[in-house]
Scaffold this active site. Structure first.
Site, PDB file in Angstrom:
ATOM      1  CE  LYS A 190      -3.950   1.890   2.762  1.00 31.19           C
ATOM      2  NZ  LYS A 190      -4.430   1.986   3.524  1.00 31.19           N
ATOM      3  CB  SER A 192      -8.367   3.919   3.119  1.00 31.55           C
ATOM      4  OG  SER A 192      -7.619   3.069   3.841  1.00 31.55           O
ATOM      5  CB  SER A 206      -8.020   0.660   4.930  1.00 25.79           C
ATOM      6  OG  SER A 206      -9.274   1.821   5.314  1.00 25.79           O
TER       7      SER A 206
HETATM    8  N1  GLN Z   1     -13.265   4.345   6.234  1.00 22.05           N
HETATM    9  C1  GLN Z   1     -12.620   4.482   6.756  1.00 22.05           C
HETATM   10  C2  GLN Z   1     -12.295   6.054   6.912  1.00 22.05           C
HETATM   11  O1  GLN Z   1     -12.654   6.847   5.475  1.00 22.05           O
HETATM   12  C3  GLN Z   1     -11.719   3.620   7.080  1.00 22.05           C
HETATM   13  C4  GLN Z   1     -10.089   5.069   7.349  1.00 22.05           C
HETATM   14  C5  GLN Z   1      -8.952   3.077   7.148  1.00 22.05           C
HETATM   15  O2  GLN Z   1      -9.446   2.237   7.989  1.00 22.05           O
HETATM   16  N2  GLN Z   1      -7.623   3.543   6.765  1.00 22.05           N
HETATM   17  O3  GLN Z   1     -11.547   6.499   8.048  1.00 22.05           O
END
Ligand code: GLN
Length: 446
Positions: A52, A127, A151
């Site tokens: 990532k 994400s 995420s």
């Molecule tokens: N949907 C969550 C957010 O937008 C996901 C965040 C994450 O786990 N990086 O904060």
């Protein structure tokens, strides 16, 4: 490695999982392994892995999918990167994500919209959408993601792959671009539970560069994959099969629970009464921490710098131009929640709710080994469907976020299709209970 690049050149024009390829270096590392061989204990030797793009990689661009880090070329490797390198895994490239990991669809990336390999009209989740899509599309066998509020698990569910969010502290955060430091945790995304167990064993452990990493011995997780879950005490929270969850998702989860029972698990219904407050509490805590963490991106130390002779103007312009809308929304929310007049009403209250959520889990784990339910309320939605509606987008994290607030581990694994799209089964464990999760997930997967 050859196969990985062949596949990437074939499909990534459509899927758009990768932001940067490491082709030349990867090929020469693979060649060196072919020529020099490998030690028996290098368990990932020659395995193609994608990272990532919020994990810093020495000499390999790390953008966090943000314009502000467009040209950031790190001087060191994150600990997780060092650890996969030490096992001789081969980094194929850097994977797309929501900007600074803020989002649930990978649509907030400044650079590209990754597509769900099951249906190119749909999002891969986020994400870590690039990580899940790359594994699902057969571009790499292994990927790393991060999970601050779902995420790793949500994109794994949407793409039909296996994703583990480890216990907070299990994996070093050194060299991950910080989003919300009390929640962030890196973890593996793979096709099978066994691969996942090997990759977690590789990246886990105490790290003197991260004071929140835990001094707890790392098990050989693959040894837990015995196939035997007789007598395993499984809790199903009624909130996880209640309102707001699609009927088609529920049907698959109920079938999975039946299967666990037929394997000898003992299933009970339980309640996590405070889970309904998890989304609001999370968005206050995560945004507050983000507003502080992202203060470092000022146009001086990192990233894009706006042209102007006035210092304050330079900060303002660099940040206005460098960050996208979702990141700005979080910074404003977080700054507001932390401001002196509102701190008690929002931030402090959210922290109190966090404790209640943690206690809900502790109660259930007194007489259960794992908690089971869906990973997400729906299957993958269409690109563009939720992007203009932040509250609907945030509500998607309903079932994943309580786990981050409690700091406990959870895995998402494929559990059939609903209307042709993958459904994710989530298994939640006790702190440092990753072995039990792998054992249960593997027994189910067989
Ligand atoms: N949907 C969550 C957010 O937008 C996901 C965040 C994450 O786990 N990086 O904060």
């Amino acid at each position: 490695v050859d196969e990985a690049f062949t596949r990437i050149h074939e499909v990534d024009g459509d899927v758009q999982a990768f932001l940067t390829l490491n082709e030349e270096a990867a090929r020469s590392e693979a060649k060196a392994l072919d020529e020099n061989g490998t030690a028996d204990n290098e368990i990932l030797s020659g395995m193609p892995i994608g990272l990532k793009d919020n994990m810093v990689t020495k000499g390999l661009k790390t953008t966090c999918s943000s314009h502000i880090l467009e040209n950031y070329d790190p001087l060191y490797n994150a600990t997780v990167v060092e650890k996969v390198n030490a096992q001789k895994a081969i980094t194929i490239g850097k994977l797309n994500m929501d900007e600074f990991a803020m989002g649930s669809s990978t649509e907030t990336s400044f650079f590209a919209k990754t597509k769900n390999p099951w249906d190119l009209q749909r999002v891969p989740g986020g994400s870590s959408g690039g990580s899940a899509a790359a594994v699902a599309a057969g571009e790499v066998l292994f990927a790393l993601g991060t999970d601050t509020g779902g995420s790793i698990r949500q994109p794994s569910a949407f793409c039909g792959v296996v994703g583990m969010k480890p216990t907070y502290g299990r994996v070093s955060r050194y060299g991950l671009v910080a989003f919300a430091s009390s929640l962030d945790q890196a973890g593996p995304i793979t096709r099978t539970v066994e691969d996942n167990a090997y990759l977690l064993e590789t990246i886990a452990g105490l790290d003197r560069h991260d004071s929140t990493s835990a001094d707890v011995a790392v098990p050989h997780y693959a040894a837990a994959l015995t196939g035997d879950i007789k007598g395993l005490r499984v809790a199903v929270p009624k909130e996880y099969l209640g309102e707001g969850i699609d009927e088609s998702v529920k049907a698959n989860i109920r079938a999975a629970i039946k299967q666990l029972e037929s394997l000898g698990a003992v299933v009970d219904e339980v309640s996590l009464p405070h889970s309904k407050y998890a989304v609001p509490a999370y968005y206050i805590i995560a945004s507050s921490e983000a507003s502080a963490n992202l203060a470092r991106f000022d146009g001086v130390r990192y990233g894009v710098r706006a042209e102007t002779n006035d210092l304050i103007e330079m900060y303002k312009k660099s940040r206005s131009e460098g960050f996208g809308d979702e990141v700005k929304r979080r910074i404003m929310l977080g700054t507001f929640a932390l401001s002196s007049g509102y701190y008690d009403a929002y931030y402090k209250k959210a922290q109190q709710v966090r404790t209640l959520i943690k206690q809900d889990f502790e109660k259930v784990f007194k007489d259960h080994d794992i908690i089971v339910g869906p990973t997400t309320p729906t299957t993958a939605f269409k690109i563009g469907e939720n992007i203009d509606d932040p509250l609907t987008m945030y509500a998607n994290d309903l079932l994943t976020i309580p786990v981050n607030l409690a700091g406990i581990p959870a895995i998402s694994l494929p559990c059939g299709l609903a209307n042709g799209l993958p459904v994710g089964l989530q298994m939640i464990g006790r702190p440092f209970g990753e072995e039990t999760l792998y054992r249960a997930a593997h027994a189910y997967e067989q």
